[in-house]
Design an enzyme around this catalytic site. Structure first.
Site, short mmCIF file in Angstrom:
data_model
loop_
_atom_site.label_atom_id
_atom_site.label_comp_id
_atom_site.label_asym_id
_atom_site.label_seq_id
_atom_site.Cartn_x
_atom_site.Cartn_y
_atom_site.Cartn_z
CB THR A 21 -5.18 8.52 3.82
OG1 THR A 21 -6.24 7.64 4.23
CG2 THR A 21 -4.16 8.64 4.94
CD GLU A 22 -5.58 8.16 -2.80
OE1 GLU A 22 -5.81 6.97 -3.11
OE2 GLU A 22 -4.84 8.89 -3.46
CG PHE A 23 -9.62 4.93 5.30
CD1 PHE A 23 -9.23 3.60 5.39
CD2 PHE A 23 -10.74 5.35 6.01
CE1 PHE A 23 -9.95 2.71 6.17
CE2 PHE A 23 -11.46 4.45 6.78
CZ PHE A 23 -11.07 3.13 6.87
CE1 TYR A 74 -10.85 -1.03 7.56
CE2 TYR A 74 -11.62 0.24 9.45
CZ TYR A 74 -10.62 -0.10 8.56
OH TYR A 74 -9.36 0.50 8.67
NE ARG A 79 -3.86 3.58 -6.45
CZ ARG A 79 -4.38 4.39 -5.53
NH1 ARG A 79 -5.12 5.41 -5.90
NH2 ARG A 79 -4.16 4.17 -4.24
N GLY A 138 0.82 -1.22 0.00
CA GLY A 138 0.00 0.00 0.00
C GLY A 138 0.84 1.26 0.00
CB ALA A 139 4.27 1.92 -1.12
CG ASN A 178 -0.07 0.84 4.86
OD1 ASN A 178 -0.68 1.47 5.74
ND2 ASN A 178 -0.07 1.24 3.59
P1 NDP Z 1 -5.25 4.76 1.41
O1 NDP Z 1 -6.53 4.45 0.72
O2 NDP Z 1 -4.64 6.10 1.21
O3 NDP Z 1 -4.16 3.65 1.04
C1 NDP Z 1 -4.49 2.30 0.91
C2 NDP Z 1 -3.32 1.58 0.24
O4 NDP Z 1 -3.64 0.17 0.17
C3 NDP Z 1 -3.09 2.06 -1.18
O5 NDP Z 1 -1.70 2.24 -1.39
C4 NDP Z 1 -3.62 0.94 -2.04
O6 NDP Z 1 -2.83 0.81 -3.21
C5 NDP Z 1 -3.40 -0.29 -1.15
N1 NDP Z 1 -4.36 -1.35 -1.46
C6 NDP Z 1 -5.71 -1.30 -1.28
N2 NDP Z 1 -6.29 -2.41 -1.77
C7 NDP Z 1 -5.28 -3.18 -2.27
C8 NDP Z 1 -5.25 -4.42 -2.93
N3 NDP Z 1 -6.37 -5.12 -3.16
N4 NDP Z 1 -4.05 -4.92 -3.33
C9 NDP Z 1 -2.92 -4.23 -3.12
N5 NDP Z 1 -2.88 -3.04 -2.49
C10 NDP Z 1 -4.06 -2.51 -2.08
O7 NDP Z 1 -5.52 4.51 2.97
P2 NDP Z 1 -4.59 4.61 4.28
O8 NDP Z 1 -3.22 5.00 3.94
O9 NDP Z 1 -5.34 5.39 5.25
O10 NDP Z 1 -4.66 3.08 4.73
C11 NDP Z 1 -3.54 2.30 5.02
C12 NDP Z 1 -3.88 1.32 6.14
O11 NDP Z 1 -4.20 2.06 7.31
C13 NDP Z 1 -5.09 0.45 5.86
O12 NDP Z 1 -4.82 -0.87 6.33
C14 NDP Z 1 -6.19 1.08 6.68
O13 NDP Z 1 -7.19 0.16 7.05
C15 NDP Z 1 -5.39 1.56 7.87
N6 NDP Z 1 -6.00 2.61 8.68
C16 NDP Z 1 -6.40 3.80 8.11
C17 NDP Z 1 -6.97 4.79 8.89
C18 NDP Z 1 -7.48 6.07 8.33
O14 NDP Z 1 -8.29 6.74 9.01
N7 NDP Z 1 -7.07 6.49 7.16
C19 NDP Z 1 -7.11 4.59 10.34
C20 NDP Z 1 -6.70 3.31 10.81
C21 NDP Z 1 -6.14 2.38 10.01
P3 NDP Z 1 -3.39 0.53 -4.69
O15 NDP Z 1 -4.79 1.07 -4.75
O16 NDP Z 1 -2.42 1.22 -5.59
O17 NDP Z 1 -3.31 -0.95 -4.81
C1 8X3 Z 2 -9.92 3.74 9.99
C2 8X3 Z 2 -10.45 4.51 11.13
O1 8X3 Z 2 -12.55 5.00 12.51
O2 8X3 Z 2 -12.78 4.98 10.10
O3 8X3 Z 2 -9.54 2.45 10.35
O4 8X3 Z 2 -12.51 2.93 11.29
S1 8X3 Z 2 -12.15 4.33 11.25
#
Ligand code: NDP
Ligand code: 8X3
Length: 252
Positions: free
Chosen positions: A188-190, A153, A37, A11-12, A87
């Site tokens: 983030t893009e989350f 989730y 990507r 997920g870089a 990640n």
């Molecule tokens: P982003 O959406 O910004 O990043 C997610 C990353 O995961 C992207 O680089 C994406 O890359 C990769 N990814 C997603 N699906 C796949 C797949 N099927 N195969 C390979 N790679 C994949 O989100 P975050 O940086 O916020 O999330 C990173 C981690 O942190 C996750 O595990 C998330 O659950 C966790 N997290 C996030 C929080 C938040 O509030 N943002 C809070 C707590 C935890 P690509 O699409 O290029 O494959």
């Molecule tokens: C991401 C944080 O609160 O949206 O894991 O579940 S939350």
């Protein structure tokens, strides 16, 4: 000169993974950057190559064969992975269990749980053989508390919490460190992924308070990676100051 550790980050291509790649490049780690990507991976790799050695792997974590073949395709020197940062992951949807989409459930369990396992399975042998290594799993506050509509989730992140504990026990005999970092709300893009590209809804998640930024999590990852050999950061929950629990957020 100290051994330059090789770090594989899933997920870089955005958010926490991308910020971690930048910080670790600036701190003398060699990087294997992963994500689907390819263009983003290439652009980031080109940028970071001015600071350290970087290679990229593009695979879908849901596809076990693709994961195994990608890691197997690394040149021998790059296969000596010292650190795995699990990640990659996302939430898909925010619906009551009674109306949730099976496709969303499959995506979350396949990516967040099984994907993490597939990558770990492919990377672990070299760590076990060398009796050394560090695995960092990115969990979530959602893996510590269940919130309304978070059902699957949350279940996927509770699984990450359980797997982290299980890994730490089973890999103890091999001196492999296992860390979980559980963030609260990080901008983030989350949310864009969770709400399927709905920018307005996504922005609202972070409105009226100061959320964590991806850099804040990268800082903690670097901290965990730079503890002395006898210290492991086992389990770390990190929240924005305005957030007191999964559901209590002080907004203006
Ligand atoms: P982003 O959406 O910004 O990043 C997610 C990353 O995961 C992207 O680089 C994406 O890359 C990769 N990814 C997603 N699906 C796949 C797949 N099927 N195969 C390979 N790679 C994949 O989100 P975050 O940086 O916020 O999330 C990173 C981690 O942190 C996750 O595990 C998330 O659950 C966790 N997290 C996030 C929080 C938040 O509030 N943002 C809070 C707590 C935890 P690509 O699409 O290029 O494959
Ligand atoms: C991401 C944080 O609160 O949206 O894991 O579940 S939350």
């Amino acid at each position: 000169m100290a051994h330059q550790r090789i770090v594989l980050i899933t997920g870089a291509t955005s958010g926490i993974g991308e910020a971690t790649a930048r910080l670790l490049a600036a701190n003398n780690f060699k990087l294997i950057l992963c994500g689907r990507r390819k263009e983003r991976l290439q652009t980031l790799a080109e940028e970071l190559k001015t600071q350290t050695e970087v290679t990229t792997l593009s695979f879908e974590v849901r596809n076990q064969k693709e994961v195994a073949a990608s890691i197997e395709s690394l040149p021998p020197a790059w296969k000596q992975i010292d650190v795995l940062i699990n990640n990659a992951g996302n939430a898909h949807g925010l619906d009551p269990i009674q109306t949730g989409s099976v496709d969303d459930w499959d995506a979350m369990m396949d990516i967040n749980v099984k994907g993490l396992l597939y990558v770990t399975k492919a990377v672990m042998p070299v760590m076990v053989q060398r009796n050394a290594g560090h695995i960092i799993n990115i969990g979530s506050i959602a893996g510590k508390e269940v919130y309304g509509n978070g059902n699957v989730y949350c279940a996927s992140k509770f699984a990450v919490d359980a797997l982290t504990k299980g890994m730490r026990i089973d890999l103890n005999a091999h001196s492999i460190k296992v860390t979980a970092i559980h963030p609260g709300l990080v901008e983030t893009e989350f949310s864009l992924v969770r709400f399927k590209g709905d920018e307005e809804r996504s922005k609202n998640v972070y409105k009226g308070f100061e959320p964590l930024q991806a850099n804040d999590i990268a800082d903690l990852i670097l901290f965990a990676l730079t503890r002395p050999p006898h210290v492991v950061i086992a389990d770390l929950v990190v929240l924005p100051t305005a957030q007191a629990s999964a559901t209590v957020v002080r907004r203006n």
